[in-house]
Structure formats: C-alpha cells, structure tokens
Design an enzyme around this catalytic site. Sequence first.
Site, PDB file in Angstrom:
ATOM      1  NE  ARG A  88      41.123  30.592  25.928  1.00  0.00           N
ATOM      2  CZ  ARG A  88      40.282  30.916  26.965  1.00  0.00           C
ATOM      3  NH1 ARG A  88      40.174  32.025  27.729  1.00  0.00           N
ATOM      4  NH2 ARG A  88      39.711  29.659  27.622  1.00  0.00           N
ATOM      5  CG  ASN A 120      40.578  37.643  31.026  1.00  0.00           C
ATOM      6  OD1 ASN A 120      40.123  36.568  30.957  1.00  0.00           O
ATOM      7  ND2 ASN A 120      40.846  38.291  29.511  1.00  0.00           N
ATOM      8  CG  ASP A 140      42.864  33.847  32.941  1.00  0.00           C
ATOM      9  OD1 ASP A 140      42.341  33.418  33.830  1.00  0.00           O
ATOM     10  OD2 ASP A 140      42.361  34.301  32.027  1.00  0.00           O
ATOM     11  CG  ASP A 148      40.935  30.682  37.255  1.00  0.00           C
ATOM     12  OD1 ASP A 148      41.175  30.232  36.143  1.00  0.00           O
ATOM     13  OD2 ASP A 148      41.540  30.283  38.449  1.00  0.00           O
ATOM     14  CG  ASP A 196      37.134  35.493  33.498  1.00  0.00           C
ATOM     15  OD1 ASP A 196      38.429  36.025  33.444  1.00  0.00           O
ATOM     16  OD2 ASP A 196      36.899  34.426  33.346  1.00  0.00           O
ATOM     17  CG  ASP A 250      35.029  31.773  34.704  1.00  0.00           C
ATOM     18  OD1 ASP A 250      33.692  31.077  34.584  1.00  0.00           O
ATOM     19  OD2 ASP A 250      35.455  32.339  33.868  1.00  0.00           O
ATOM     20  CD  GLU A 285      38.097  28.324  35.141  1.00  0.00           C
ATOM     21  OE1 GLU A 285      39.106  28.452  34.455  1.00  0.00           O
ATOM     22  OE2 GLU A 285      37.038  28.814  34.783  1.00  0.00           O
TER      23      GLU A 285
END
Length: 176
Positions: free
Chosen positions: A23, A87, A103, A105, A107, A120, A123
């Site tokens: 991102r 994060n 990152d 994942d 959070d 997450d 994830e």
Amino acid sequence: MIIPKDGDEIEIRSYKHNGSLHRVWEKTVVLHSDNTTLIGGNNRVRVTESDGRTWRTREPAITYFTTEYWFNIISMMRQDGIYYYCNISSPYVVDHEALKYIDYDLDIKVFADGSYKILDEDEFDIHRKKMNYPDVLQQILYKQLRILEQWVKERRGPFDASFVKSWYDYYRKHYQ
C-alpha cells in the site's frame, strides 16, 4: 537512513515480508523526525493498493512511526473522538523514495472509548505459512503485539489524547 526535515512531504510505502508492495499513501507532512521517531500529519490523502485501486482517507490523521518498536500507529481525528489503527510492522526506514516498512498483518483497532480489537490474525496465519516467517520473527511480532496492547491500556504515547491533539493542532496551524 535519511531523517526528513519538519515540513517535508513524504510518501509512505508498506510492503509484505516477501518484498511485494502492499500500500502507498501519497503524501504525509513530517511534523517531527529524529533518529528514532517520525510523526506526520495528513488529511484526505490518496492511498493506492497493491492491485492499483485507489481511495482517500476520510479524516485528518496523525501518524507515529518508531525504530524502537515493531509497530506504527495512525490516530484518526473523528467527530466523536480519536480512533487508532495500529499495524504490527517492521521498524521504519526512510530513503530518497519514501518512508518504508513491512506490514505483518496483525493490527489493533482502538475505539474512541479506549476499547480495542485485535484484527487480521487469520491473514497473519496465512501469510506466516505462505511466506515462511521464521520462528524468531513470529516471537518478535507477538511480543510487539503485547507491548502495543499495554500501550493502549496505559494510554501511553500516541494513545494519550493530549499527545495526538497537540500534534493535530500543530498540523492544522502550520500545514492546513
């Protein structure tokens, strides 16, 4: 590592463990930067996802990055209070292109009333297996998640509303 000057506009890029771009936030104004901390401000900034989709943030935000911990914190200024999106990530670096971090994942979303939710984990589990996170990295990330939880509970650093409000006032006065 480059240390940006107060007032510089920087791009923020997050990556995944395998090096792929995750991102990009187009522009954040540096409010404070030193060897270990970068505090930034932005409002309605364009964000580009790895698949090319773009969107804009909805409200002003104060960002907090540190080289001392494996997390970063986004404080969002909303009508009903300050919300946080945190994060679990590598410590940041700044080069000639952008502020960059990985990152991982996991959070934490913190609500205006101080309650929070860990997000997450599914994830994280998928990427942990897919990208073969070493055991030592997983231990670091979960330890940092517990530290971050403690900061939330203690209202430490950016979780102290006066910290965020003072930086937000500074941002509005000088850069909006």
